[in-house]
Design an enzyme around this catalytic site. Structure first.
Site, PDB file in Angstrom:
ATOM      1  N   HIS A 239       4.683   0.095   0.528  1.00 51.15           N
ATOM      2  CA  HIS A 239       5.348  -0.689   1.569  1.00 51.15           C
ATOM      3  C   HIS A 239       4.409  -1.755   2.114  1.00 51.15           C
ATOM      4  O   HIS A 239       3.193  -1.719   1.912  1.00 51.15           O
ATOM      5  CB  HIS A 239       5.902   0.199   2.687  1.00 51.15           C
ATOM      6  CG  HIS A 239       4.915   1.151   3.281  1.00 51.15           C
ATOM      7  ND1 HIS A 239       4.558   2.329   2.680  1.00 51.15           N
ATOM      8  CD2 HIS A 239       4.218   1.111   4.447  1.00 51.15           C
ATOM      9  CE1 HIS A 239       3.690   2.975   3.423  1.00 51.15           C
ATOM     10  NE2 HIS A 239       3.453   2.251   4.510  1.00 51.15           N
TER      11      HIS A 239
ATOM     12  N   ASP B 106       0.506   5.078   1.531  1.00 52.54           N
ATOM     13  CA  ASP B 106      -0.293   5.628   2.614  1.00 52.54           C
ATOM     14  C   ASP B 106      -1.290   6.690   2.150  1.00 52.54           C
ATOM     15  O   ASP B 106      -0.959   7.581   1.359  1.00 52.54           O
ATOM     16  CB  ASP B 106       0.616   6.252   3.681  1.00 52.54           C
ATOM     17  CG  ASP B 106       1.339   5.201   4.513  1.00 52.54           C
ATOM     18  OD1 ASP B 106       0.805   4.088   4.659  1.00 52.54           O
ATOM     19  OD2 ASP B 106       2.437   5.503   5.019  1.00 52.54           O
TER      20      ASP B 106
ATOM     21  N   ARG C   7       4.599   7.138  13.662  1.00 55.41           N
ATOM     22  CA  ARG C   7       4.723   7.681  12.309  1.00 55.41           C
ATOM     23  C   ARG C   7       4.278   9.135  12.255  1.00 55.41           C
ATOM     24  O   ARG C   7       3.218   9.487  12.770  1.00 55.41           O
ATOM     25  CB  ARG C   7       3.883   6.870  11.307  1.00 55.41           C
ATOM     26  CG  ARG C   7       4.186   7.237   9.846  1.00 55.41           C
ATOM     27  CD  ARG C   7       3.330   6.442   8.885  1.00 55.41           C
ATOM     28  NE  ARG C   7       2.068   7.106   8.593  1.00 55.41           N
ATOM     29  CZ  ARG C   7       1.036   6.505   8.027  1.00 55.41           C
ATOM     30  NH1 ARG C   7       1.088   5.212   7.758  1.00 55.41           N
ATOM     31  NH2 ARG C   7      -0.078   7.181   7.773  1.00 55.41           N
TER      32      ARG C   7
ATOM     33  N   HIS D  90       0.830  -1.201   0.000  1.00 55.17           N
ATOM     34  CA  HIS D  90       0.000   0.000   0.000  1.00 55.17           C
ATOM     35  C   HIS D  90       0.867   1.255   0.000  1.00 55.17           C
ATOM     36  O   HIS D  90       2.009   1.250   0.468  1.00 55.17           O
ATOM     37  CB  HIS D  90      -0.948   0.022   1.207  1.00 55.17           C
ATOM     38  CG  HIS D  90      -0.250   0.068   2.527  1.00 55.17           C
ATOM     39  ND1 HIS D  90       0.354  -1.039   3.098  1.00 55.17           N
ATOM     40  CD2 HIS D  90      -0.025   1.100   3.388  1.00 55.17           C
ATOM     41  CE1 HIS D  90       0.899  -0.701   4.253  1.00 55.17           C
ATOM     42  NE2 HIS D  90       0.689   0.594   4.450  1.00 55.17           N
TER      43      HIS D  90
END
Length: 315
Positions: free
Chosen positions: A291, A137, A306, A135
């Site tokens: 990722h 983000d 994150r 995916h």
């Protein structure tokens, strides 16, 4: 604030590159405000497709703008940068991320209450991993993130690696006829594909926030192939996590082409795999990468923080 004086200042090339070493000025923590320390940033490439380890800089420090600019250049060149042994408080992580733009607050994932720009990925038997797919983000947003900055806080004794894939390399490896077929195609990206109601809407602790996020983020359309706004290079921009269909094709054609592109993007030639250590930091260009967080560590726990930098509308 001066980096050097006299004849030396006239001769200094701050971006001297020799044997993959880049001299970059950085100011550690302003312990001596009148002095700037020239640090040597060393770049070690990881794979031909993407990735580099960066050494010689401390992300927790107050960095000079020249250092920030150089890291931005390296990000475009290598697509993902890794920094080892970089303990960061949430405040320091936010400060570093804000050098590259406004920060995104995730509408669904847990965040730090005192600092909502830091998303908390705390996975264990009571909160199962759900990022074990390829995916990019937040492509459910009209302006998907420019970059992600992920810091490892707690790790299992073994496992929990993350893979990244270069959408640039994946696009460039396609045949000419397939590249021409993709020109002008657009795809739908939906928040509920990666955040289904049966997980997020069923929990009373998340339901109100989840319903609000889904209402605020209807499906959006992006080009199947996007152009990087800095380098001008083309990259695939579909991903298994959020892309649901290609508008210009019928359902069977769309499903077949997306399946091909999803599988193609995950080929080993376009990827790298990072084995985390506590306090590692990864900084990736979300515009041109995907990722995959490997979910092989249960019942152990994995905690990551994150920060996400807001991007622009793909074209």
């Amino acid at each position: 604030m001066a980096f050097a004086t006299g004849d030396f200042a006239a001769k200094l090339d701050p971006w001297h590159d020799a044997a993959r070493s880049v001299v970059t000025p950085a100011l550690p923590a302003f312990k001596h405000p009148q002095q700037a320390i020239i640090m040597t940033i060393t770049i070690s490439r990881l794979t031909p497709a993407l990735g580099a380890i960066v050494e010689g800089i401390t992300l927790a420090d107050e960095l000079l703008q020249q250092s920030i600019d150089r890291l931005g250049e390296l990000l475009v060149e290598h697509q993902i940068l890794f920094f080892r042994r970089q303990p960061l408080t949430p405040q320091q992580q936010c400060r570093f991320a804000k050098h590259f733009g406004e920060l995104h607050i995730h509408p669904i994932y847990p965040v730090l209450p005192e600092l909502p720009e830091i998303m908390v990925i705390d996975t264990h038997e009571g909160f199962l991993p759900d990022n074990d797919n390829w995916h990019t983000d937040v492509t459910f947003s009209p302006t998907p993130p420019l970059a992600g900055i992920l810091a490892a806080k707690q790790l299992p004794s073994v496992g929990g690696d993350t893979l990244w894939s270069s959408n640039l390399a994946a696009y460039e490896a396609l045949s000419g006829p397939l590249k021409r077929q993709l020109e002008g195609l657009t795809a739908e990206h939906s928040v509920i594909k990666s955040f289904p109601a049966d997980r997020w809407g069923a929990d009373p602790g998340y339901k109100e926030r989840y319903d609000r996020a889904v209402a605020k983020h209807p499906p959006v359309t992006h080009p199947v192939v996007r152009t990087h706004p800095v380098s001008g290079r083309k990259a695939l921009f579909v991903n298994e996590g959020f892309t649901t269909r290609i508008h210009e094709l019928n359902a069977r054609e769309s499903d077949a082409l997306l399946a091909l592109l999803f599988a193609h993007a995950g080929r080993p030639e376009f990827t790298l795999r990072w084995r985390w250590s506590v306090d590692d930091v990864a900084f990736w260009d979300n515009r041109i990468t995907q990722h995959y967080a490997v979910a092989d560590y249960l019942p152990q726990r994995r905690v990551m923080h994150r920060a996400t930098v807001v991007g622009d509308r793909p074209f």
